[in-house]
Write an enzyme that holds these catalytic residues in place. Structure first.
Site, mmCIF file in Angstrom:
data_model
loop_
_atom_site.group_PDB
_atom_site.id
_atom_site.type_symbol
_atom_site.label_atom_id
_atom_site.label_comp_id
_atom_site.label_asym_id
_atom_site.label_seq_id
_atom_site.Cartn_x
_atom_site.Cartn_y
_atom_site.Cartn_z
ATOM 1 C CB SER A 160 13.586 56.971 65.929
ATOM 2 O OG SER A 160 14.880 57.463 66.159
ATOM 3 C CB ALA A 161 8.555 56.574 67.762
ATOM 4 C CG MET B 129 12.878 54.985 76.262
ATOM 5 S SD MET B 129 11.443 54.677 77.289
ATOM 6 C CE MET B 129 10.972 53.025 76.743
ATOM 7 C CE LYS C 85 16.167 53.028 71.104
ATOM 8 N NZ LYS C 85 17.288 53.203 71.972
ATOM 9 C CG ASP D 274 17.872 54.296 67.338
ATOM 10 O OD1 ASP D 274 18.759 53.490 66.973
ATOM 11 O OD2 ASP D 274 17.877 54.868 68.441
ATOM 12 C CB ALA E 155 16.248 64.086 75.140
ATOM 13 N N GLY E 156 15.089 60.615 75.841
ATOM 14 C CA GLY E 156 15.086 59.634 76.921
ATOM 15 C C GLY E 156 15.777 58.332 76.598
ATOM 16 N N GLY F 212 12.107 58.167 70.783
ATOM 17 C CA GLY F 212 10.843 58.874 70.583
ATOM 18 C C GLY F 212 10.811 59.672 69.290
#
Ligand code: ATP
Length: 306
Positions: A113-114, A109, A19, A146, A106-107, A111
């Protein structure tokens, strides 16, 4: 032998998008330390794939460019998802969870959570629990703020800590470029820096921007570019000043808008079309202000079995 046994069993693979927050309005720290947010999530076409296969006991493996930074123990959100779902249905989480990771770690976006949402849907499908959508969303909220959005995808307004979701209309395809940074940033550290920078200032209540919601609904990239905002950006730049060079390089290459994605350090560039996306990605890579640059379209569907 274990691998052989596993491969002869049925497995379930779920694809989950990253996201970007096109708006991230952050309120003052609450007494519990959390912040109220008005968070406009947009799912983008960069994906992790989570595959679950019956196994003797829970184990996690991960492949991909950032795989070395992903915890393979029970702190992994994918493992936690399997454990929580198994507990609710009175069974053991005896699965091998494999994460094919393409979302930066740790970006900013979402990740992790995805992977949590992906493992939850994959285990739910594998075990045939018959859990309702509401129950799955409830487990997602337990896993992290998230995670519910990773399950639903598309676009949504998140309020509270970001986990109370209202789906939003998106009237067209938006083209993006994402620049992966040389290192990660910890989300709690970015919120702490936000609090430090906010000391002595009055922080307004976070509210969703009407022009931004309108731009999304119309599918208008110029209007969206004029409306994007991220209250965490000053904190991310304070902890990672070099990100300003990446943002500048993308703007110079023709991006309509350049912003830090969530808590960073991935930087996000909204561009007019696919051709412009290619040019901006190339210029960012050549600028050497980031590790790599990728194009992606939005909105993307939420967690989906493949
Ligand atoms: P967000 O945008 O939701 O703030 P993020 O994209 O910045 O998150 P993640 O990639 O989710 O960050 O990783 C944050 C931390 O979570 C990692 O440093 C890692 O220790 C931990 N983590 C737990 N599970 C996972 C996972 N499946 N993939 C990546 N990191 C994970």
């Amino acid at each position: 032998m274990a691998e052989h046994e596993e491969s002869s069993q049925v497995s379930v693979t779920v694809r989950v998008p990253a996201k970007v927050n096109v708006q991230l309005a952050v309120g003052a720290a609450r007494p519990d330390g959390f912040h109220d947010l008005a968070n406009v999530f947009l799912a983008v076409g960069l994906y992790d794939e989570v595959t679950v296969t019956p196994a003797a006991e829970l184990r996690i493996t991960c492949t991909g460019p950032d795989a070395g930074q992903v915890p393979l123990d029970r702190t992994n959100l994918a493992a936690r998802a399997a454990i929580i779902l198994a507990e609710r249905y009175g069974r053991t989480p005896d699965v091998h969870v494999h994460i094919a990771k393409d979302i930066p770690v740790a970006g900013g976006m979402a990740g992790g959570s995805a992977d949590g949402a992906g493992a939850l849907l994959a285990c739910d499908t594998l075990w045939g629990t018959g859990a309702s959508r509401e129950e799955l969303l409830d487990i997602c909220a337990e896993l992290g703020s998230d995670v519910p959005f990773s399950l639903v995808g598309g676009a949504a307004l998140g309020t509270g800590r970001g986990e109370k979701l209202t789906p939003l209309d998106v009237g067209g395809t938006f083209h993006w470029v994402f620049a992966r940074a040389a290192r990660g940033l910890s989300t709690p550290a970015v919120f702490r820096e936000f609090d430090r920078l906010a000391e002595g200032r009055t922080i307004p209540e976070p509210v969703a921007s009407e022009p931004l919601l309108h731009a999304l609904a119309k599918g208008d990239p110029d209007a969206l570019a004029a409306a994007v905002s991220n209250d965490l950006q000053p904190a991310a730049l304070s902890l990672f000043p070099e990100l300003a060079d990446t943002l500048a390089a993308g703007r110079e290459a023709g991006a309509l808008a350049a912003l830090v994605s969530g808590s960073g350090p991935t930087t996000a560039f909204l561009v007019r079309d696919a051709e412009s996306a290619g040019k901006v990605a190339e210029a960012l890579t050549a600028s050497a202000t980031c590790r790599s640059a990728r194009v992606a379209q939005a909105p993307a569907a939420g967690a989906t079995a493949v």
